[in-house]
Design a protein around this motif. Structure first.
Motif, PDB file in Angstrom:
ATOM      1  N   VAL A 160       7.056  -6.843   4.106  1.00 64.62           N
ATOM      2  CA  VAL A 160       6.099  -5.538   4.135  1.00 64.62           C
ATOM      3  C   VAL A 160       5.175  -5.582   3.185  1.00 64.62           C
ATOM      4  CG1 VAL A 160       6.190  -3.159   3.975  1.00 64.62           C
ATOM      5  CG2 VAL A 160       8.225  -4.396   5.019  1.00 64.62           C
ATOM      6  N   GLY A 161       3.977  -5.727   3.501  1.00 63.09           N
ATOM      7  CA  GLY A 161       2.845  -6.013   2.494  1.00 63.09           C
ATOM      8  C   GLY A 161       1.914  -7.174   2.945  1.00 63.09           C
ATOM      9  N   VAL A 162       0.963  -7.718   2.064  1.00 59.26           N
ATOM     10  CA  VAL A 162       0.167  -8.904   2.200  1.00 59.26           C
ATOM     11  C   VAL A 162       1.075 -10.096   1.962  1.00 59.26           C
ATOM     12  CG1 VAL A 162      -1.714 -10.155   1.672  1.00 59.26           C
ATOM     13  CG2 VAL A 162      -1.999  -7.828   2.149  1.00 59.26           C
ATOM     14  N   ALA A 163       1.118 -11.105   2.791  1.00 61.09           N
ATOM     15  CA  ALA A 163       1.742 -12.492   2.692  1.00 61.09           C
ATOM     16  C   ALA A 163       0.682 -13.308   1.827  1.00 61.09           C
ATOM     17  CB  ALA A 163       2.105 -13.061   3.920  1.00 61.09           C
ATOM     18  N   ASN A 164       1.077 -13.459   0.457  1.00 64.53           N
ATOM     19  CA  ASN A 164       0.065 -14.362  -0.397  1.00 64.53           C
ATOM     20  C   ASN A 164      -0.015 -15.821  -0.023  1.00 64.53           C
ATOM     21  OD1 ASN A 164      -0.460 -11.780  -1.968  1.00 64.53           O
ATOM     22  ND2 ASN A 164       1.079 -12.297  -3.350  1.00 64.53           N
ATOM     23  N   LEU A 165       1.077 -16.465   0.348  1.00 59.35           N
ATOM     24  CA  LEU A 165       1.105 -17.794   0.780  1.00 59.35           C
ATOM     25  C   LEU A 165       0.222 -18.162   1.994  1.00 59.35           C
ATOM     26  CD1 LEU A 165       1.784 -20.617   0.144  1.00 59.35           C
ATOM     27  CD2 LEU A 165       4.029 -20.148   1.336  1.00 59.35           C
ATOM     28  N   ALA A 166       0.368 -17.186   2.885  1.00 62.14           N
ATOM     29  CA  ALA A 166      -0.435 -17.430   4.125  1.00 62.14           C
ATOM     30  C   ALA A 166      -1.981 -17.272   3.935  1.00 62.14           C
ATOM     31  CB  ALA A 166      -0.209 -16.162   5.156  1.00 62.14           C
ATOM     32  N   GLY A 167      -2.327 -16.246   2.890  1.00 60.15           N
ATOM     33  CA  GLY A 167      -3.666 -16.111   2.368  1.00 60.15           C
ATOM     34  C   GLY A 167      -4.027 -17.348   1.785  1.00 60.15           C
TER      35      GLY A 167
ATOM     36  N   VAL B 252      -2.577 -10.830   6.498  1.00 60.22           N
ATOM     37  CA  VAL B 252      -3.056  -9.331   6.445  1.00 60.22           C
ATOM     38  C   VAL B 252      -2.306  -8.327   7.363  1.00 60.22           C
ATOM     39  CG1 VAL B 252      -5.532  -9.826   5.629  1.00 60.22           C
ATOM     40  CG2 VAL B 252      -4.979  -9.451   8.058  1.00 60.22           C
ATOM     41  N   GLY B 253      -1.726  -8.865   8.309  1.00 60.94           N
ATOM     42  CA  GLY B 253      -0.982  -8.355   9.406  1.00 60.94           C
ATOM     43  C   GLY B 253      -1.918  -7.876  10.474  1.00 60.94           C
ATOM     44  N   ASP B 254      -1.436  -7.047  11.616  1.00 60.24           N
ATOM     45  CA  ASP B 254      -2.045  -6.471  12.745  1.00 60.24           C
ATOM     46  C   ASP B 254      -3.016  -5.649  12.456  1.00 60.24           C
ATOM     47  OD1 ASP B 254       0.057  -4.860  11.816  1.00 60.24           O
ATOM     48  OD2 ASP B 254       0.402  -4.160  14.176  1.00 60.24           O
ATOM     49  N   PHE B 255      -2.451  -4.651  11.649  1.00 59.12           N
ATOM     50  CA  PHE B 255      -3.861  -3.437  11.720  1.00 59.12           C
ATOM     51  C   PHE B 255      -4.918  -3.767  10.871  1.00 59.12           C
ATOM     52  CE2 PHE B 255      -1.274  -2.477   7.730  1.00 59.12           C
ATOM     53  CZ  PHE B 255      -2.294  -1.955   6.881  1.00 59.12           C
ATOM     54  N   ILE B 256      -4.872  -4.595   9.851  1.00 62.56           N
ATOM     55  CA  ILE B 256      -6.017  -5.045   8.940  1.00 62.56           C
ATOM     56  C   ILE B 256      -6.708  -6.081   9.915  1.00 62.56           C
ATOM     57  CG2 ILE B 256      -6.802  -6.050   7.039  1.00 62.56           C
ATOM     58  CD1 ILE B 256      -4.515  -4.772   5.642  1.00 62.56           C
ATOM     59  N   PHE B 257      -6.030  -7.105  10.640  1.00 61.81           N
ATOM     60  CA  PHE B 257      -6.609  -7.935  11.201  1.00 61.81           C
ATOM     61  C   PHE B 257      -7.420  -7.512  12.512  1.00 61.81           C
ATOM     62  CE2 PHE B 257      -6.634 -10.988  14.832  1.00 61.81           C
ATOM     63  CZ  PHE B 257      -7.161 -11.997  14.084  1.00 61.81           C
ATOM     64  N   SER B 258      -6.865  -6.192  12.891  1.00 64.13           N
ATOM     65  CA  SER B 258      -7.728  -5.569  13.967  1.00 64.13           C
ATOM     66  C   SER B 258      -9.166  -5.050  13.706  1.00 64.13           C
ATOM     67  CB  SER B 258      -6.950  -4.438  14.636  1.00 64.13           C
ATOM     68  OG  SER B 258      -6.871  -3.391  13.495  1.00 64.13           O
TER      69      SER B 258
END
Length: 738
Positions: free
Chosen positions: A260-267, A311-317
């Motif tokens: 829940v929140g931003v996944a830093n490693l993916a970033g 960033v997840g779905d809602f920020i990616f949108s």
């Protein structure tokens, strides 16, 4: 996109008669006007919302919108998608309707202005600097983006300073907090720039067709936006890294993958992929090793996937709409490029130039200033190279031609695949024919939606070396139109061609002017000025030199494998249906996912929902878009076979064979060859202005950057010092620079 006026005389002239364009019905004009207004309103509101996002007004408006739509089927993701991505897709739908209504009217080009005047997009404001030649219109766009980034950064920094002042923390922690939140705002600004980054890189985008920006021009905007976007994302990462380092938890944060929140490693992975693309795209690296640039640029898949995880779905949108249009274009290009295309004939000329004549169906239309991407599988399965089309669409319904200059390893290998006459006459001809067979694939053609060269009565075509290739297509197209009595505006054409050696001169003979239009001088004033820069005088046999291929080959095929019409710049009905069906499919797919999985099982992991949202985009493209492509392909096969049977390709190909040394042709136009000189554009342009007076002159340049700079500089100079009766020069570039 203006329609032809009923009172506008279009040129000319078959048997002394003048063609006048037909008046567009009032209902059609009204619908087109309404669609234009609606699209402008949507674009202005959407752009204002994006650029004003950091303001308190827009931020509060977004909060109210999210609260009002809370609890709906699509949730926060749907709310943000509706504000930032849906307008782009809606404009694409309206563009589909607009272009469908315009129909054949588009192919004739825009009407000429009754009174000469300056145009922002053809006035070269800057001719040197990091951006190259920049028009006034492009300068406005650059200023808008730079102003937005500076204003947004200052606004967000001011907000952060106000917030940090309220925190009761040690100065060290305040500094770290400030760095992290500044990095957050920079990432959000970069995300908005990402929207615009993907729009121009979709080669067959229906939005690019709407504004009539060909892909070779849009590529420049993608490069500019790429530098801006990656600068923001890099600063975004650096600010976070410094903040974490100050707090003493750098390694922990870099490797953290929050549910829940931003996944830093993916970033981190997404940023590293972006940095690889960015560094290898810098001019020094790209020119030194183009293949390295090309291959690393395929990391955009890694960049997008891990951005969604980050960033997840809602920020990616925020940027999903533009990315979705790019996905649709890429999927369509994949289908088109799978087909192998027949090479009808191949020739190698003494000047180190190749000509390939490719098979195409009669229902694949293009304009004279068009590009194709070519792959030769015997040379490389991965390399695609852009080439401008050297034939007019009126040269033949079932083929198009390209000229290729032998400059590097790839083109040298291609030349070696063309069998010589001795080889073809040898006893091992079948073996040679099979080993020298060319298996090619094509993407495109891409180019202006309208016939760009038909928008000027007076044309100046300036080429450097092989840059004359598209101008041969223009010349052929104009001659065909004159001969057929179809709408054709140009009546004065000057070709200025700079070559290194005189053995390139016979390339002009590839246009069989007498066969196309025996008496074109009655309708067209043609002048050709050629400059041979590395020779001081003509050779003894120069006067009798004719074009003779060194190697040539004609390939027979009964399968008629032409270029696929599955291309974004092809049939507007199918292209629009593909976009609409895929978008509807995306809505259905996301709705089903929410109804049967996300909502019932309370899925809340940000990275997982981001992955699911991206998967819905892929699935809707594959299934719904794929269904349209299959139907399109079936339609292509049926119509293509019928039209091929009704067309004699042998007759069409015969037109491409030059008839040599025709005195009657040479007497119909003025030709001058100057040795040991380079064009003096000041003298040339001033003489044209004196000769033609107060008119619009379209200048189209195809050649190296130095040539573009010189011509643009002179166009600007002539326009700035212009007096009342002088001509106005409109600069247009047709060079593909990567």
């Amino acid at each position: 996109m203006d329609e032809h006026s009923a009172n506008e005389a279009l040129l000319v002239q078959k048997e002394g008669l003048v063609n006048v364009s037909k008046k567009t019905p009032f209902f059609i004009s009204s619908v087109k006007w309404t669609l234009r207004v609606v699209m402008w309103v949507i674009f202005i509101i959407w752009a204002a919302f994006v650029f004003m996002f950091p303001s308190d007004f827009v931020s509060h408006l977004l909060e109210k919108w999210i609260l009002a739509t809370d609890g709906t089927l699509f949730g926060v993701t749907g709310s943000i998608f509706m504000l930032f991505s849906a307008p782009i897709l809606l404009m694409a739908f309206l563009a589909f309707a607009y272009l469908s209504i315009s129909g054949e009217e588009q192919s004739h080009g825009k009407k000429a202005s009754r009174y000469p005047g300056f145009r922002l997009k053809t006035f070269p404001l800057f001719v040197q600097g990091p951006f190259g030649v920049v028009s006034a219109a492009e300068s406005i766009g650059i200023v808008i983006f730079i102003t937005y980034v500076i204003w947004a950064f200052c606004k967000e920094t001011s907000n952060n300073l106000n917030l940090v002042a309220l925190l009761d923390l040690p100065s060290k922690e305040k500094c770290a907090w400030m760095l992290r939140h500044t990095g957050l705002r920079l990432g959000l600004i970069g995300l908005f720039c990402l929207i615009f980054l993907f729009l121009p890189v979709a080669r067959g985008s229906i939005l690019l067709r709407l504004v009539d920006i060909p892909f070779e021009h849009a590529t420049r905007y993608h490069v500019w936006l790429g530098h801006l976007t990656m600068s923001l994302f890099t600063l975004h990462g650096i600010f976070y890294i410094i903040g974490w380092f100050i707090e003493g938890r750098l390694i922990h944060e870099l490797l953290e993958w929050k549910n829940v929140g931003v996944a830093n490693l993916a970033g981190v992975i997404s940023l590293l992929a972006g940095l690889c693309m960015w560094i290898t795209s810098l001019p020094g690296v790209r020119r030194l090793n183009f293949e390295l640039f090309f291959y690393t640029h395929q990391l955009y898949v890694v960049f997008v996937v891990f951005l969604a995880l980050h960033v997840g779905d809602f920020i990616f949108s925020f940027a999903a709409g533009a990315i979705f249009l790019f996905m649709l274009d890429r999927f369509l290009r994949f289908f088109q490029s799978r087909r192998t295309v027949d090479v009808l004939s191949a020739r190698s000329f003494p000047c180190g130039t190749l000509e390939l004549v490719l098979s195409k169906p009669a229902n694949l239309h293009y304009n004279a200033l068009s590009w194709i991407y070519l792959q030769v599988r015997e040379l490389s399965w991965l390399q695609w190279h852009p080439f401008s089309v050297s034939s007019s669409p009126r040269d033949g319904k079932n083929h198009l031609a390209i000229l290729i200059k032998v400059l590097g390893d790839w083109t040298a290998k291609l030349e070696g695949r063309i069998p010589t006459d001795d080889q073809k006459e040898s006893e091992i001809e079948p073996l040679l024919q099979s080993s020298s067979r060319l298996t090619v694939s094509v993407e495109g053609p891409y180019g202006h939606e309208s016939s760009h060269h038909l928008t000027y009565e007076n044309l100046v075509l300036i080429a450097g070396g092989i840059g004359v290739s598209p101008f041969l297509a223009i010349l052929s197209d104009v001659l065909h139109r004159i001969n057929e009595g179809t709408p054709c505006l140009p009546k004065n054409i000057v070709i200025i061609w700079a070559v290194k050696t005189s053995n390139e001169l016979p390339l002009l003979q590839t246009v069989d002017m007498e066969s196309i239009c025996p008496n074109f001088s009655d309708s067209l004033n043609l002048e050709i000025l050629t400059y041979v820069t590395r020779e001081s005088e003509p050779s003894l046999e120069e006067g009798s030199k004719i074009i003779e291929p060194v190697n040539s080959s004609t390939f027979a095929s009964s399968k008629h494998h032409g270029i696929s019409v599955l291309v974004g710049t092809g049939n507007i009905i199918w292209s629009g249906t593909y976009v609409v069906a895929s978008t509807i499919g995306l809505i259905i797919t996301v709705a089903l996912l929410d109804i049967f999985y996300i909502n019932p099982y309370n899925v809340s992991y940000w990275w997982y929902k981001g992955l699911l949202f991206l998967a819905c985009m892929v699935v809707s493209t594959l299934i719904f878009g794929g269904l349209v492509i299959c139907l399109w392909h079936i339609w292509e096969r049926k119509t293509g076979i019928n039209e091929y049977e009704n067309t004699s390709e042998n007759g069409n190909l015969q037109q491409t064979k030059p008839k040599l040394n025709k005195k009657s042709v040479q007497e119909q136009y003025s030709t001058t060859i100057r040795y040991g000189q380079r064009p003096d554009f000041r003298d040339v342009f001033e003489s044209m202005s004196d000769r033609w007076g107060n008119v619009d002159i379209g200048v189209i340049v195809c050649g190296p950057p130095s040539l573009q700079t010189s011509v643009a500089k002179e166009c600007r100079t002539q326009n700035l010092k212009r007096r009342g009766n002088d001509a106005i020069f409109h600069f247009n570039s047709h060079s593909f620079d990567l």
